[in-house]
Design an enzyme around this catalytic site. Structure first.
Site, PDB file in Angstrom:
ATOM      1  CG  HIS A 196      -1.915   0.953   1.406  1.00  0.00           C
ATOM      2  ND1 HIS A 196      -1.680   2.260   1.767  1.00  0.00           N
ATOM      3  CD2 HIS A 196      -3.254   0.854   1.248  1.00  0.00           C
ATOM      4  CE1 HIS A 196      -2.824   2.923   1.831  1.00  0.00           C
ATOM      5  NE2 HIS A 196      -3.803   2.086   1.509  1.00  0.00           N
ATOM      6  CG  ASP A 217       0.495  -2.355   6.096  1.00  0.00           C
ATOM      7  OD1 ASP A 217      -0.487  -2.516   6.836  1.00  0.00           O
ATOM      8  OD2 ASP A 217       0.434  -1.725   5.021  1.00  0.00           O
ATOM      9  CD  GLN A 229      -7.025  -4.609   3.942  1.00  0.00           C
ATOM     10  OE1 GLN A 229      -7.975  -5.367   4.062  1.00  0.00           O
ATOM     11  NE2 GLN A 229      -7.188  -3.314   3.772  1.00  0.00           N
ATOM     12  CE  LYS A 273      -7.366  -0.218   6.374  1.00  0.00           C
ATOM     13  NZ  LYS A 273      -8.088   0.126   5.158  1.00  0.00           N
ATOM     14  CB  CYS A 327      -3.805   3.197  -1.567  1.00  0.00           C
ATOM     15  SG  CYS A 327      -4.977   4.488  -1.280  1.00  0.00           S
TER      16      CYS A 327
HETATM   17  N1  PMP Z   1      -1.841  -0.732   4.540  1.00  0.00           N
HETATM   18  C1  PMP Z   1      -2.812  -1.456   4.006  1.00  0.00           C
HETATM   19  C2  PMP Z   1      -2.492  -2.842   3.514  1.00  0.00           C
HETATM   20  C3  PMP Z   1      -4.107  -0.945   3.923  1.00  0.00           C
HETATM   21  O1  PMP Z   1      -5.091  -1.672   3.385  1.00  0.00           O
HETATM   22  C4  PMP Z   1      -4.366   0.354   4.427  1.00  0.00           C
HETATM   23  C5  PMP Z   1      -5.760   0.961   4.340  1.00  0.00           C
HETATM   24  N2  PMP Z   1      -6.374   0.806   3.116  1.00  0.00           N
HETATM   25  C6  PMP Z   1      -3.309   1.065   4.980  1.00  0.00           C
HETATM   26  C7  PMP Z   1      -2.051   0.502   5.027  1.00  0.00           C
HETATM   27  C8  PMP Z   1      -3.508   2.451   5.529  1.00  0.00           C
HETATM   28  O2  PMP Z   1      -4.360   2.427   6.620  1.00  0.00           O
HETATM   29  P1  PMP Z   1      -4.929   3.788   7.248  1.00  0.00           P
HETATM   30  O3  PMP Z   1      -5.494   4.562   6.098  1.00  0.00           O
HETATM   31  O4  PMP Z   1      -5.961   3.338   8.218  1.00  0.00           O
HETATM   32  O5  PMP Z   1      -3.779   4.494   7.884  1.00  0.00           O
END
Ligand code: PMP
Length: 420
Positions: free
Chosen positions: A124, A201, A204, A227, A365
């Site tokens: 991401h 990270d 998910q 999430k 993203c």
């Molecule tokens: N990493 C991953 C794999 C994600 O799916 C997301 C959210 N889509 C993020 C990082 C970022 O999370 P946040 O926007 O809650 O900071």
């Protein structure tokens, strides 16, 4: 399958009982954020109506009450992920802020020109851009782990990529587009062998897999409350105590200090050293309620039900004419990413929206992943344990009719959608 009643579970989420575009809402965008159960909404409201005060500051009753609930929340999260100490739980506003904190604090103080940061193609943007920023400042170099055909990180050539020059290995537990569990054990063990730190990270994975940070043996693990049925604006940075102790503060301000004078400032102990300013107290207390809510259920019961949803959905999706999954194998969590020949992703998402079905289309993203896959974007359906087989049937029926060209959206005007 263990005993889990998705309908009873679902009843606890007020927004799932609503209609959208005059149709019952089918919410298949859980990878972006999950819906919130009533108990989390109540905890949020209750904090403001019965204990609202700043934490760790005053000697009055409300402040003591707020501080108690706030620090209890830290204990709840500590035990949820089996951290060794509550000092290892740092509140952030989300996964993104957690990674930025590590990249800025650890990265800027430890990295030098020529050091290597290993990421992967499926990260991401939150796990790419902070490292690019620190690489630019320090002269460190980014290297990229390739992917296998099944979408997981390729661990067959680790010794060639993670070398003595590697100082950081940062990758997702599960990609938000691919939905497969990455082989973290092998990657972490290789990183350790060369003395690199490991940053996972978990944005998910956290809603789908039980987590024991001590068994996983990573140095940092990041996730976002929103999430996993909690509120937005709250995240957790788990960090190994010895590393957190060495790291300089990320931001300066109240709370993160012990004494301040113009001759110099002494920083507070962990975890407060990294928590400058007034935190999201209501959100953190409501997040603890989300964790308690999750803990009422057996994680295995969720996993079994999600596995049944995956099998059912895959069998149905495979029959849709012109579908191209971005990876051929079924995902490990209910995240399905694909394109449909001859159809624009955004048209499909908009047509589904007109029928009360929320999905996501775009680059998710993960632009480097889209480039790797030679796609401009894809559709993503992401499910949670409150979704049902009946909802899958409804979505498949609409998708099938759209693919057959039966889906003209007469006079429908979608609400404007922001940047994807
Ligand atoms: N990493 C991953 C794999 C994600 O799916 C997301 C959210 N889509 C993020 C990082 C970022 O999370 P946040 O926007 O809650 O900071």
């Amino acid at each position: 399958m263990s005993c889990f009643d998705p309908l009873k579970f679902r009843q606890q989420f007020p927004l799932l009982q609503k209609t959208v575009n005059e149709k019952p809402l089918i919410y298949f965008d859980n990878g972006a954020t999950t819906q919130k159960p009533q108990c989390v909404l109540d905890a949020y409201q209750d904090y403001y109506s019965s204990s609202n005060a700043n934490v760790h500051r005053a000697s009055h009753v409300l402040s003591a009450r707020a501080t108690r609930a706030f620090e209890e929340a830290r204990q709840v999260v500590k035990s949820f992920i089996n951290a060794a100490s509550s000092k290892e739980i740092i509140w952030t506003k989300g996964t993104t802020e957690g990674i930025n904190l590590i990249a800025a604090s650890w990265g800027e103080s430890q990295l030098k020109a020529g050091d290597e940061i290993v990421l992967s193609y499926s990260e991401h943007h939150a796990n790419i851009v902070p490292w690019q920023l620190v690489a630019e400042k320090t002269g460190a170099v980014i290297k990229i782990l390739p992917l296998c055909d099944n979408g997981t990180l390729d661990d067959s050539e680790l010794t060639g990529i993670i070398t003595a020059k590697t100082k950081v290995v940062a990758c997702a537990h599960i990609s938000n587009v691919i939905g497969r569990i990455n082989p973290l054990e092998k990657i972490i063990s290789r990183a350790k062998a060369v003395g690199a730190i490991t940053v996972v990270d978990g944005a998910q994975a956290i809603a789908h897999l039980p987590l024991d940070v001590q068994t996983l043996d990573c140095d940092f693990y990041l996730f976002s409350a929103h999430k996993m049925f909690g509120p937005t604006g709250v995240g957790v940075l788990y960090g190994r105590l010895a590393l957190l102790e060495q790291m300089p503060p990320y931001q300066g301000g109240g709370e993160m200090i012990q004494t301040v004078s113009f001759a110099g400032t002494r920083f507070n102990e962990l975890p407060f050293k990294f928590e400058a300013g007034t935190p999201n107290i209501a959100g953190i207390i409501a997040f603890a309620e989300a964790v308690r809510f999750l803990k009422q259920y057996q994680r295995q019961a969720f996993r079994d039900y999600e596995q049944a949803l995956i099998t059912y959905m895959m069998a149905k999706l495979e029959k849709i004419h012109g579908i191209r999954f971005i990876v051929a194998e079924a995902p490990d969590i209910p995240v399905f990413s694909f394109t449909l020949d001859g159809h624009h992703n955004h048209d499909i998402a908009t047509a589904l929206d007109s029928r009360g079905i929320a999905i996501r289309s775009g680059h998710h993203c993960a632009m480097p992943l889209m480039e790797f896959l030679k796609l401009s974007g894809c559709l993503r359906l992401s499910l949670a344990p409150y979704n049902t087989f009946a909802e899958i049937d409804a979505v498949i029926e609409v998708l099938t009719s759209l693919v057959r060209g039966e889906g003209a959206v007469d006079g429908y005007k979608s609400e404007p959608v922001g940047a994807l």
